[in-house]
Design a protein around this motif. Structure first.
Motif, PDB file in Angstrom:
ATOM      1  N   HIS A  40      16.390 -19.667  86.114  1.00 51.19           N
ATOM      2  CA  HIS A  40      17.549 -18.818  86.729  1.00 51.19           C
ATOM      3  C   HIS A  40      16.559 -17.923  87.253  1.00 51.19           C
ATOM      4  CE1 HIS A  40      21.248 -18.406  84.351  1.00 51.19           C
ATOM      5  NE2 HIS A  40      20.221 -18.589  83.248  1.00 51.19           N
TER       6      HIS A  40
ATOM      7  N   GLY B  38      22.527 -17.165  79.024  1.00 43.46           N
ATOM      8  CA  GLY B  38      22.919 -18.684  79.652  1.00 43.46           C
ATOM      9  C   GLY B  38      22.857 -19.213  80.658  1.00 43.46           C
ATOM     10  N   ALA B  39      23.583 -20.049  80.719  1.00 46.16           N
ATOM     11  CA  ALA B  39      23.247 -20.887  81.937  1.00 46.16           C
ATOM     12  C   ALA B  39      24.588 -21.792  81.956  1.00 46.16           C
ATOM     13  CB  ALA B  39      22.362 -21.678  82.361  1.00 46.16           C
TER      14      ALA B  39
ATOM     15  N   VAL C  89      17.625 -30.789  81.803  1.00 46.44           N
ATOM     16  CA  VAL C  89      17.870 -29.576  81.968  1.00 46.44           C
ATOM     17  C   VAL C  89      18.439 -28.876  82.718  1.00 46.44           C
ATOM     18  CG1 VAL C  89      17.264 -27.427  81.178  1.00 46.44           C
ATOM     19  CG2 VAL C  89      15.789 -29.029  79.886  1.00 46.44           C
TER      20      VAL C  89
ATOM     21  N   VAL D 125      29.377 -25.249  75.412  1.00 49.19           N
ATOM     22  CA  VAL D 125      28.317 -25.913  73.968  1.00 49.19           C
ATOM     23  C   VAL D 125      27.974 -24.818  74.000  1.00 49.19           C
ATOM     24  CG1 VAL D 125      27.658 -27.005  75.075  1.00 49.19           C
ATOM     25  CG2 VAL D 125      28.107 -27.649  72.447  1.00 49.19           C
ATOM     26  N   CYS D 126      27.285 -24.229  74.156  1.00 51.12           N
ATOM     27  CA  CYS D 126      25.874 -23.255  73.341  1.00 51.12           C
ATOM     28  C   CYS D 126      26.075 -22.358  73.160  1.00 51.12           C
ATOM     29  CB  CYS D 126      25.572 -22.534  74.882  1.00 51.12           C
ATOM     30  SG  CYS D 126      24.233 -24.449  75.904  1.00 51.12           S
TER      31      CYS D 126
ATOM     32  N   ALA E 230      26.813 -23.026  79.937  1.00 53.30           N
ATOM     33  CA  ALA E 230      27.171 -24.255  79.252  1.00 53.30           C
ATOM     34  C   ALA E 230      28.098 -23.654  78.081  1.00 53.30           C
ATOM     35  CB  ALA E 230      26.103 -25.095  77.967  1.00 53.30           C
TER      36      ALA E 230
ATOM     37  N   SER F  55      18.882 -24.520  73.610  1.00 53.80           N
ATOM     38  CA  SER F  55      19.001 -24.030  75.060  1.00 53.80           C
ATOM     39  C   SER F  55      18.660 -22.939  75.581  1.00 53.80           C
ATOM     40  CB  SER F  55      19.831 -23.126  75.071  1.00 53.80           C
ATOM     41  OG  SER F  55      20.493 -22.789  76.842  1.00 53.80           O
ATOM     42  N   LEU F  56      17.508 -21.783  74.009  1.00 56.31           N
ATOM     43  CA  LEU F  56      16.866 -21.143  73.993  1.00 56.31           C
ATOM     44  C   LEU F  56      15.800 -20.880  74.128  1.00 56.31           C
ATOM     45  CD1 LEU F  56      17.436 -17.764  73.308  1.00 56.31           C
ATOM     46  CD2 LEU F  56      16.772 -18.497  70.525  1.00 56.31           C
ATOM     47  N   GLU F  57      15.365 -22.514  73.756  1.00 55.62           N
ATOM     48  CA  GLU F  57      14.178 -23.275  74.039  1.00 55.62           C
ATOM     49  C   GLU F  57      13.827 -23.547  74.714  1.00 55.62           C
ATOM     50  OE1 GLU F  57      13.644 -25.808  70.331  1.00 55.62           O
ATOM     51  OE2 GLU F  57      14.059 -24.332  69.224  1.00 55.62           O
ATOM     52  N   GLY F  58      14.914 -23.789  75.701  1.00 55.82           N
ATOM     53  CA  GLY F  58      14.449 -24.542  77.080  1.00 55.82           C
ATOM     54  C   GLY F  58      14.604 -25.395  76.962  1.00 55.82           C
ATOM     55  N   LYS F  59      15.785 -27.039  76.469  1.00 57.32           N
ATOM     56  CA  LYS F  59      16.112 -27.588  76.132  1.00 57.32           C
ATOM     57  C   LYS F  59      17.403 -27.873  76.702  1.00 57.32           C
ATOM     58  CE  LYS F  59      12.894 -28.506  72.294  1.00 57.32           C
ATOM     59  NZ  LYS F  59      12.774 -28.522  71.092  1.00 57.32           N
ATOM     60  N   ARG F  60      17.757 -28.861  76.616  1.00 61.63           N
ATOM     61  CA  ARG F  60      19.251 -29.312  77.110  1.00 61.63           C
ATOM     62  C   ARG F  60      19.999 -28.948  75.792  1.00 61.63           C
ATOM     63  NH1 ARG F  60      21.266 -33.770  80.089  1.00 61.63           N
ATOM     64  NH2 ARG F  60      22.702 -33.924  79.559  1.00 61.63           N
ATOM     65  N   GLY F  61      21.816 -27.912  75.791  1.00 59.34           N
ATOM     66  CA  GLY F  61      22.014 -27.394  75.074  1.00 59.34           C
ATOM     67  C   GLY F  61      23.126 -28.878  73.900  1.00 59.34           C
ATOM     68  N   VAL F  62      21.629 -29.320  73.661  1.00 55.76           N
ATOM     69  CA  VAL F  62      22.345 -30.178  73.113  1.00 55.76           C
ATOM     70  C   VAL F  62      22.570 -30.137  71.661  1.00 55.76           C
ATOM     71  CG1 VAL F  62      22.223 -33.095  72.047  1.00 55.76           C
ATOM     72  CG2 VAL F  62      22.318 -32.037  74.547  1.00 55.76           C
TER      73      VAL F  62
ATOM     74  N   GLY G 244      10.351 -20.483  74.812  1.00 57.25           N
ATOM     75  CA  GLY G 244      11.227 -21.488  75.726  1.00 57.25           C
ATOM     76  C   GLY G 244      11.103 -20.495  76.623  1.00 57.25           C
TER      77      GLY G 244
ATOM     78  N   PHE H 166      22.271 -30.366  83.093  1.00 56.23           N
ATOM     79  CA  PHE H 166      23.125 -29.965  81.852  1.00 56.23           C
ATOM     80  C   PHE H 166      23.944 -28.908  82.609  1.00 56.23           C
ATOM     81  CE2 PHE H 166      24.178 -28.224  78.195  1.00 56.23           C
ATOM     82  CZ  PHE H 166      24.588 -28.952  77.204  1.00 56.23           C
ATOM     83  N   TYR H 167      23.115 -27.717  82.458  1.00 53.83           N
ATOM     84  CA  TYR H 167      23.800 -26.542  82.488  1.00 53.83           C
ATOM     85  C   TYR H 167      24.686 -26.728  83.817  1.00 53.83           C
ATOM     86  CZ  TYR H 167      20.863 -25.426  78.606  1.00 53.83           C
ATOM     87  OH  TYR H 167      20.520 -25.502  77.653  1.00 53.83           O
ATOM     88  N   HIS H 168      26.431 -25.938  83.665  1.00 57.01           N
ATOM     89  CA  HIS H 168      26.918 -25.441  85.509  1.00 57.01           C
ATOM     90  C   HIS H 168      25.963 -25.109  85.814  1.00 57.01           C
ATOM     91  CE1 HIS H 168      29.649 -27.667  82.561  1.00 57.01           C
ATOM     92  NE2 HIS H 168      29.837 -27.085  82.111  1.00 57.01           N
ATOM     93  N   ASP H 169      25.347 -23.935  85.451  1.00 58.28           N
ATOM     94  CA  ASP H 169      25.061 -22.590  86.387  1.00 58.28           C
ATOM     95  C   ASP H 169      23.883 -23.097  87.761  1.00 58.28           C
ATOM     96  OD1 ASP H 169      26.726 -20.741  84.860  1.00 58.28           O
ATOM     97  OD2 ASP H 169      24.868 -19.685  84.621  1.00 58.28           O
TER      98      ASP H 169
ATOM     99  N   CYS I  96      28.425 -31.818  75.006  1.00 52.26           N
ATOM    100  CA  CYS I  96      27.342 -31.604  75.270  1.00 52.26           C
ATOM    101  C   CYS I  96      26.924 -33.833  75.291  1.00 52.26           C
ATOM    102  CB  CYS I  96      26.527 -31.077  73.971  1.00 52.26           C
ATOM    103  SG  CYS I  96      25.960 -32.150  72.181  1.00 52.26           S
TER     104      CYS I  96
ATOM    105  N   LEU J 183      11.579 -22.234  80.061  1.00 53.00           N
ATOM    106  CA  LEU J 183      12.582 -22.297  81.007  1.00 53.00           C
ATOM    107  C   LEU J 183      13.822 -22.213  81.471  1.00 53.00           C
ATOM    108  CD1 LEU J 183      12.072 -24.838  83.110  1.00 53.00           C
ATOM    109  CD2 LEU J 183      13.394 -26.659  81.031  1.00 53.00           C
ATOM    110  N   LEU J 184      14.528 -21.673  80.285  1.00 52.57           N
ATOM    111  CA  LEU J 184      15.956 -21.353  80.976  1.00 52.57           C
ATOM    112  C   LEU J 184      15.746 -19.445  82.214  1.00 52.57           C
ATOM    113  CD1 LEU J 184      17.397 -23.458  79.556  1.00 52.57           C
ATOM    114  CD2 LEU J 184      19.096 -21.047  79.184  1.00 52.57           C
TER     115      LEU J 184
END
Lengths: 506, 156
Positions: B30, A256-257, B61, A261-262, A259, A271-278, B23, B64-67, A433, B25-26
């Protein structure tokens, strides 16, 4: 001489690496042959680093150990001696099913794992068809340990019955709730249990691919899980032919990164799909349209890690523990301002008071307990007057609480509950989110309103109450929907902390 | 963590390693951050093109993430937990004292570039709080003395 020093991150955070290094050096200096095993933690965090020395097959504990204690421990004459670890009150009083091997085995030894009952469940599941596997989980009464408490068997059946070219098992290891660390402990202390549970889930619902979505704040757990997956793959537990069954299951660890809310399942899938974790609206359920729009089981770490013991010992054995509709064991995480914090696995139904005052021995500061937040940042602050509440999903709900992931954070009487309520709103504002207005805007307004109350504006209290109602009813997921729970429980049970300065002056 | 400007070959190598994933992108972001200390702007266009997404989506994207960071940070990152269990044992005072000592606000970097201080919401060390993490190393029961040791190690 066999010596155990945990490699769990709580033990490391308290100096286990230095102790382990000192043991190697000291043993060498004394010419003692040792085998140093890096195990998981037994869960008695106040005793970490807990060094164990095996004498005639019995493991004797020494803790909390420092580098200065090492010489005496090796000499067998230490003031930190605790006696046989299994005989300690904390260990004896537990029913360790999910955590049976944690702290006992070498987490990355598959042969150690098998010697302690590992893979027995998977072997049994291989002899069953998908429907039989799902039925066994249903009979066990297992409910989602991530917090929602949804029956795992029903979720699996939905995925089992769904048609799709590819199905997935997604493990939610985004354990972001403060006061919880059970997921981390099992991933660091017995990673093969999670792998086995996911493989059984895959065989059950017909999924051939699994993902663990693991939060980036757990670098040690990420390392252990990644290594365990490699080992399992090498041994044929994962791969195109799981234990020679002719059925495939492969898995991957994803990070994860940061967030919070994820941890919500639909946001996790995005998020797993690579999108914003909305957050996604439900329906469609992830069971039908989950990862990449395909049927997906999303389960918490503890739910999946409990599956192997259910298959090893049978659904009925597991269901015989617990109370009401909360079957099996609950993995309590006792944390915050508490003298004896750690993980305690027991049948559902133990009272909050027994956990905090007896097991936890009260606060670490020695001051009176003021409140316990149960269930993470979205759980209620429970006052001492409600300590008779039995810990079960429905039982705590009846007391206006939320069991959640079973984390308990203890506060002493120095805690300012208005500030804790403000933090709940601030946290929601930081982590929202942004999809729905009551959460995105409401949390910001909540902070402002609580600041008004703190400045002495009593008229803002009804406004706060109204705002909480709106957030509760109008938010799509638990973040906006449950943030009112800590806020309102603080306001309801600790009105003095919200009394305006004018009132106090009058 | 280094902060060099990556070459397009380095970016393409990372993209090639992860683009085949479901998926991707993350994992890509990283990998970029692990290699370069942040997500360099030079990587935006190649990532967007490799994944067939717009640069706006990519920015969405990353932000969105704090990291994920768009700018370089200090040589070390110190994360101090702000969550409830740490608050219950003085985490707030510890964080405030640390920031005051360094003359920083959250996300700030010391003038010598040694340390960036970031908030974190739970490290799973709730039974041995207050907790902090210096790069990937976790520390429990942090008091002012232990914090000073950590800061000294990091060269703050």
């Amino acid at each position: 001489m066999k010596i155990y020093v945990p490699m769990d991150s709580a033990a490391k955070a308290l100096g286990a690496e230095d102790v382990a290094a000192a043991i190697r050096t000291e043993a060498k200096a004394r010419g003692i042959e040792i085998e140093l095993v890096r195990n998981g933690t037994r869960g008695m965090i106040w005793l970490e680093p807990l060094v164990e020395v095996e004498i005639d097959g019995v493991r004797h504990g020494y803790g909390p150990a420092t580098v200065g204690d090492v010489a005496d421990i090796l000499a067998g004459d230490s003031a930190k001696a605790l006696g046989p670890v299994e005989k300690l009150d904390w260990m004896k009083r537990q029913t360790r099913l999910t955590f049976a091997r944690v702290g006992v085995i070498n987490p990355l030894s598959l042969s150690d794992y098998e010697a302690h009952g590992g893979l027995a469940g998977l072997w049994r599941a291989i002899g069953m068809d998908g429907a039989g596997i799902v039925e066994e989980v249903t009979k066990s009464g297992l409910r989602g340990r991530g917090g929602a408490g949804f029956p795992t068997g029903i979720k699996w059946k939905t995925v089992h019955d769904a048609a799709g070219p590819q199905k997935y098992i997604v493990c939610n290891a985004d354990e972001g709730d403060s006061g919880t660390f059970a997921d981390r402990m099992i991933m660091e202390g017995d990673p093969f249990t999670l792998i086995e549970g996911m493989a059984i889930a895959g065989l059950g619902v017909g999924a051939t691919k699994g993902y663990v979505y693991l939060r980036s704040e757990y670098p040690d757990a990420i390392r252990v899980m990644r290594r365990a997956v490699e080992i399992a793959r090498g041994a044929g537990v994962l791969g195109a032919d799981v234990l020679g069954s002719g059925r495939a299951f492969e898995m991957e660890i994803r990070v994860g990164a940061g967030a919070y809310v994820c941890g919500e399942e639909t946001s996790l899938l995005n998020s797993l799909e690579g999108k914003r974790g909305v957050v996604r609206a439900k329906p469609p359920l992830p069971a039908l349209e989950g990862f990449l729009g395909r049927p997906t089981v999303v389960n918490n770490v503890i739910s999946l890690a409990t599956v192997p013991v259910i298959f090893e010992k049978g659904a009925q054995y597991y269901a015989d523990f617990g109370l009401g509709r909360s079957r099996g064991t609950v993995t309590l995480q006792i944390a915050g301002n508490v003298a004896r914090g750690g993980l305690f696995e027991t049948a559902f139904g133990i009272s909050l008071g027994e956990v905090v005052n007896d097991l936890g021995s009260g606060t670490a500061s020695g001051r009176p307990v003021k409140a316990v937040q149960v269930g993470g940042p979205l759980g209620a602050y429970i006052p001492v007057s409600n300590f008779d509440a039995p810990l079960g999903y429905e039982e705590l709900d009846a007391k206006g609480g939320l069991l959640g992931h079973a984390g308990l954070v203890v506060f002493d009487d120095a805690a300012d509950m208005l500030q804790m309520a403000r933090f709940a709103m601030e946290f929601c504002a930081v982590e929202s989110c942004g999809k729905c207005t009551p959460c995105r805007i409401g949390a910001v307004r909540g902070v402002e309103t609580l600041d008004r109350i703190a400045e002495g504006d009593g008229a803002a209290i009804p406004l706060l109450t109204d705002l909480c109602e709106t957030m509760k009813d109008g938010s799509l997921c638990a973040l906006g929907g449950f943030t009112p729970l800590p806020v309102m429980s603080a306001l309801t049970h600790f009105p003095n902390d919200f009394a305006t300065q004018q009132e106090a002056a009058e | 963590m280094n902060e060099t400007v990556p070459t397009s070959e380095e970016i393409d190598t990372l993209l090639a390693e992860y683009s085949h994933l479901e998926g991707p992108l993350l994992p890509i972001l990283h990998a970029m951050q692990d290699s370069f200390g942040h997500i360099p702007e030079a990587a935006h266009r190649p990532i967007a093109e490799a994944l067939n997404i717009s640069r706006a989506e990519l920015h969405g994207v990353i932000s969105f993430y704090h990291d994920f960071r768009e700018n370089p940070v200090g040589r070390h990152v110190l994360k101090i937990c702000r969550a409830e269990a740490c608050q219950a044992v003085g985490g707030t005072a510890l964080a405030e004292a640390t920031l005051a000592k360094l003359g920083l606000d959250w996300h700030g970097t010391t003038i010598n570039g040694a340390v960036t201080v970031e908030p974190v919401y739970c490290l799973g060390l709730c039974a041995c709080a207050p907790a902090a993490m210096l790069d990937d190393r976790v520390v429990g029961r942090v008091d002012n003395a232990r914090m000073d040791t950590l800061l000294a190690e990091a060269g703050a």
